[in-house]
Design an enzyme around this catalytic site. Structure first.
Site, PDB file in Angstrom:
ATOM      1  N   HIS A  17      45.947  -3.328  25.254  1.00 21.59           N
ATOM      2  CA  HIS A  17      45.007  -2.831  24.236  1.00 21.59           C
ATOM      3  C   HIS A  17      44.960  -3.785  23.045  1.00 21.59           C
ATOM      4  O   HIS A  17      43.890  -4.112  22.530  1.00 21.59           O
ATOM      5  CB  HIS A  17      45.457  -1.459  23.704  1.00 21.59           C
ATOM      6  CG  HIS A  17      45.402  -0.325  24.690  1.00 21.59           C
ATOM      7  ND1 HIS A  17      46.444   0.559  24.856  1.00 21.59           N
ATOM      8  CD2 HIS A  17      44.423   0.077  25.542  1.00 21.59           C
ATOM      9  CE1 HIS A  17      46.106   1.472  25.748  1.00 21.59           C
ATOM     10  NE2 HIS A  17      44.889   1.199  26.205  1.00 21.59           N
ATOM     11  N   LYS A  41      43.041  15.782  28.381  1.00 20.75           N
ATOM     12  CA  LYS A  41      44.171  15.331  29.190  1.00 20.75           C
ATOM     13  C   LYS A  41      45.463  15.775  28.540  1.00 20.75           C
ATOM     14  O   LYS A  41      45.526  15.967  27.338  1.00 20.75           O
ATOM     15  CB  LYS A  41      44.204  13.794  29.244  1.00 20.75           C
ATOM     16  CG  LYS A  41      43.144  13.140  30.082  1.00 20.75           C
ATOM     17  CD  LYS A  41      43.455  11.633  30.150  1.00 20.75           C
ATOM     18  CE  LYS A  41      42.249  10.823  30.554  1.00 20.75           C
ATOM     19  NZ  LYS A  41      42.452   9.383  30.358  1.00 20.75           N
ATOM     20  N   ARG A  90      39.791  -4.791  33.336  1.00 21.82           N
ATOM     21  CA  ARG A  90      40.960  -5.368  34.011  1.00 21.82           C
ATOM     22  C   ARG A  90      40.603  -5.930  35.368  1.00 21.82           C
ATOM     23  O   ARG A  90      41.140  -6.930  35.804  1.00 21.82           O
ATOM     24  CB  ARG A  90      42.053  -4.299  34.168  1.00 21.82           C
ATOM     25  CG  ARG A  90      42.732  -3.936  32.872  1.00 21.82           C
ATOM     26  CD  ARG A  90      43.562  -2.709  33.018  1.00 21.82           C
ATOM     27  NE  ARG A  90      42.727  -1.559  33.322  1.00 21.82           N
ATOM     28  CZ  ARG A  90      43.100  -0.295  33.183  1.00 21.82           C
ATOM     29  NH1 ARG A  90      44.318  -0.014  32.799  1.00 21.82           N
ATOM     30  NH2 ARG A  90      42.276   0.694  33.452  1.00 21.82           N
ATOM     31  N   SER A 127      48.365   2.555  30.231  1.00 20.25           N
ATOM     32  CA  SER A 127      49.298   3.464  29.548  1.00 20.25           C
ATOM     33  C   SER A 127      49.969   4.403  30.547  1.00 20.25           C
ATOM     34  O   SER A 127      51.165   4.687  30.450  1.00 20.25           O
ATOM     35  CB  SER A 127      48.565   4.295  28.497  1.00 20.25           C
ATOM     36  OG  SER A 127      48.040   3.469  27.496  1.00 20.25           O
TER      37      SER A 127
END
Ligand code: PNS
Length: 164
Positions: A17, A41, A90, A127
């Site tokens: 990040h 979440k 990514r 994460s």
């Protein structure tokens, strides 16, 4: 003045990040790192904790500020004169969902999404994986700032002690 947002859950912030935030800070006059606080979440860290970690982690960037947002990201952008959403990509697997979000966001407000390729050393980093590795005692140094690793260790121990 060109202001961009780097949005995310940041539960917790990773070095991947921070790589994207740092690069965004060179492309735009101001960058807002916006922490989504929608209750969608299960989080390891609450919104204030995630924002505090980001403030500490981003202290070295003089044109970066941290904020929380609830609701639609496009509403936050309109309210804060933000012209671009910066997202790290990514791998190709990120692209489908990110493109869908970019197009939905563009249909909701006049906002561009700028995709920045993740630096190769962080291409596997998420994460969720950091939390999983740390929960099983793996070494996450180099993947998150040291102070985040320490907070992660403490929180996971608390959760384990509570039977979570
Ligand atoms: O780190 P994440 O979980 O990938 O972050 C996702 C986030 C917070 C950027 C995304 O879920 C988001 O923008 N949420 C706000 C709600 C919203 O605007 N939804 C419509 C997206 S097209």
């Amino acid at each position: 003045m060109r202001r961009a947002v780097c949005p995310g859950s940041f539960d917790p912030v990773t070095n991947g990040h921070l790589d994207i935030v740092g690069r965004a800070s060179k492309l735009f006059d101001e960058v807002v790192v916006a922490v989504g606080v929608n209750k969608s979440k299960n989080r390891l860290f609450d919104a204030e904790e995630r924002m505090d970690m980001l403030r500490q982690a981003c202290a070295g960037f003089d044109n970066v500020q941290v904020a929380g947002f609830r609701g639609l990201l496009t509403d936050f952008c309109s309210e804060h004169d933000i012209i671009a959403i910066v997202k790290g990509l990514r791998a190709v697997s990120d692209f489908d969902y990110e493109l869908q979000m970019a197009q939905m966001n563009a249909s909701l407000a006049p906002i561009e999404t700028v995709f920045v390729p993740t630096s190769p050393e962080y291409s596997f980093l998420a994460s969720s994986l950091v939390k999983e590795v740390a929960a099983f005692g793996g070494d996450v140094s180099g993947l998150v700032p040291d102070f985040v690793r320490e907070l992660l260790t403490v929180r996971l121990a608390e959760r384990a002690a509570a039977g979570d």
